[in-house]
Scaffold this active site. Sequence first.
Site, PDB file in Angstrom:
ATOM      1  N   GLU A 161      19.534  30.425   9.025  1.00 44.93           N
ATOM      2  CA  GLU A 161      20.790  29.776   9.378  1.00 44.93           C
ATOM      3  C   GLU A 161      21.007  28.917   7.891  1.00 44.93           C
ATOM      4  O   GLU A 161      21.312  27.895   7.823  1.00 44.93           O
ATOM      5  CB  GLU A 161      20.521  28.676  10.078  1.00 44.93           C
ATOM      6  CG  GLU A 161      20.381  29.285  11.597  1.00 44.93           C
ATOM      7  CD  GLU A 161      20.226  28.589  12.753  1.00 44.93           C
ATOM      8  OE1 GLU A 161      20.207  27.331  12.624  1.00 44.93           O
ATOM      9  OE2 GLU A 161      19.699  29.088  13.911  1.00 44.93           O
ATOM     10  N   GLU A 210      18.030  37.000  18.763  1.00 40.53           N
ATOM     11  CA  GLU A 210      17.915  35.684  19.707  1.00 40.53           C
ATOM     12  C   GLU A 210      19.236  35.947  20.751  1.00 40.53           C
ATOM     13  O   GLU A 210      19.893  35.149  21.029  1.00 40.53           O
ATOM     14  CB  GLU A 210      18.238  34.582  19.001  1.00 40.53           C
ATOM     15  CG  GLU A 210      17.139  34.291  17.735  1.00 40.53           C
ATOM     16  CD  GLU A 210      17.417  32.773  17.140  1.00 40.53           C
ATOM     17  OE1 GLU A 210      18.027  31.967  17.537  1.00 40.53           O
ATOM     18  OE2 GLU A 210      16.864  32.819  16.156  1.00 40.53           O
TER      19      GLU A 210
HETATM   20  O1  9MR Z   1      15.126  27.357  21.597  1.00 39.71           O
HETATM   21  C1  9MR Z   1      14.633  26.652  20.786  1.00 39.71           C
HETATM   22  C2  9MR Z   1      14.777  25.112  21.328  1.00 39.71           C
HETATM   23  O2  9MR Z   1      13.705  25.063  22.196  1.00 39.71           O
HETATM   24  C3  9MR Z   1      14.671  23.956  20.119  1.00 39.71           C
HETATM   25  O3  9MR Z   1      14.646  22.602  20.919  1.00 39.71           O
HETATM   26  C4  9MR Z   1      15.613  24.173  19.190  1.00 39.71           C
HETATM   27  C5  9MR Z   1      15.547  23.153  17.946  1.00 39.71           C
HETATM   28  O4  9MR Z   1      16.638  23.273  17.314  1.00 39.71           O
HETATM   29  O5  9MR Z   1      15.640  25.545  18.554  1.00 39.71           O
HETATM   30  C6  9MR Z   1      15.714  26.603  19.471  1.00 39.71           C
HETATM   31  O6  9MR Z   1      15.850  27.708  18.883  1.00 39.71           O
HETATM   32  C7  9MR Z   1      16.686  28.063  17.899  1.00 39.71           C
HETATM   33  C8  9MR Z   1      15.948  28.895  16.859  1.00 39.71           C
HETATM   34  O7  9MR Z   1      15.096  28.522  16.471  1.00 39.71           O
HETATM   35  C9  9MR Z   1      17.009  29.299  15.848  1.00 39.71           C
HETATM   36  N1  9MR Z   1      18.573  29.809  16.394  1.00 39.71           N
HETATM   37  C10 9MR Z   1      19.195  28.666  17.300  1.00 39.71           C
HETATM   38  C11 9MR Z   1      17.863  28.776  18.532  1.00 39.71           C
HETATM   39  C12 9MR Z   1      18.771  27.945  19.635  1.00 39.71           C
HETATM   40  O8  9MR Z   1      19.115  26.558  19.148  1.00 39.71           O
END
Ligand code: 9MR
Length: 366
Positions: free
Chosen positions: A151, A256
């Site tokens: 990102e 994802e």
């Molecule tokens: O699914 C993840 C969630 O449990 C966390 O709290 C969050 C923190 O920002 O991150 C989520 O995963 C993210 C991933 O690492 C990167 N792309 C977006 C995902 C969804 O927010």
Amino acid sequence: MKNFFIISAIVVASFLYFQNEESLKYKFENDFLIGATINQEDYQIVDEDAKAIKIVQKDFNAVTPENSMKWMHIHPEFNEFTFSNADKIVDFAKENEMYLLGHTLVWHNQVPDYIYNIKDKSTFQDHIEKHINTVVKRYQGKVDMWDVVNEALNDDGSLRKTVFLDMLGENYIEQAFSLANNADPNVALAYNDYNLYKPKKRKGAIRIINSLKDKGIRVDAVGIQAHWDLHFPSIKEIEQTIEELAATGVDVMITELDITVIPNPYELAGIAREEFKKFEGDRKWDPYQDGIPDDIQEKLTKRYKDIFELFVKHNDKISRVTFWGINDKYTWRNDNPINNRTDYPLLFDREYKEKPAYEALINLNN
Ligand code: 9MR
């Protein structure tokens, strides 16, 4: 003797039964790997949520740690690494012969506060080197691919302002890929981002990949995150995204995938995280607290079917499709950006049962 024959017959029958068992990983074995995430925070690996783990073993052949390898979890203090949760997932992947994605080395989110207190550029530089070296080397031969940078782009294709950009300048992306390559020349290296269906952002990703290649820095794959909804992006936009990214010559992975069915608070965009609190429990933003209506279930099923038909059509470009979660009970969607909502984005419901969308994929023509 008779008993011997009966027992052998049972063994052979169960073997055949399990071979033919409905399973996403067998269904798509000639198309791409099928993945899911395992979370560390309150379930699955840590509490051994046995039902979820069984699903992963039966249906998936790739796994991504949803949180355990992120900087704040694996490297919480300047001089401290905590590997225990990540190790469990690594062991799980190995025991079950699964493809393992390392997520993620350089991301502006979920970094510990101490990072912001490093004021000296060369200390910062040494520190990112130490982070990448330590983590990548620890899992050398175990992790198949790293999301090296996650990102890094704004929706307009420009570089997002992050602590990494501030401290190291634009070439922090090159540095991260070079460091990962030096730490493990055999692990695959990826750039991962969301909203790549937006042309400007996609251009930004293509620019990053091409510039790495031009400089002779290895990049093997691009991850399309795929946090989508029932209508957006369109199949046409998704197809264009896959085609344009594949044209750079790197592998395309869907990293994802989940499809939210509840209102996305777009109109609230830009407000601070705490301000979302006042919408908690509000039916307008959380309409299906008592169950998913039939028509929405049908839309979700059709949406997954359409998306997978497209993925299969491009199975020469796509090498992995990973769902972000296992079942609806524990999806991040329930808590983002409004806490405690009831969303239905995955293929397994809150009771760990296969949803109609699952059946639609199992019955797809591929
Ligand atoms: O699914 C993840 C969630 O449990 C966390 O709290 C969050 C923190 O920002 O991150 C989520 O995963 C993210 C991933 O690492 C990167 N792309 C977006 C995902 C969804 O927010």
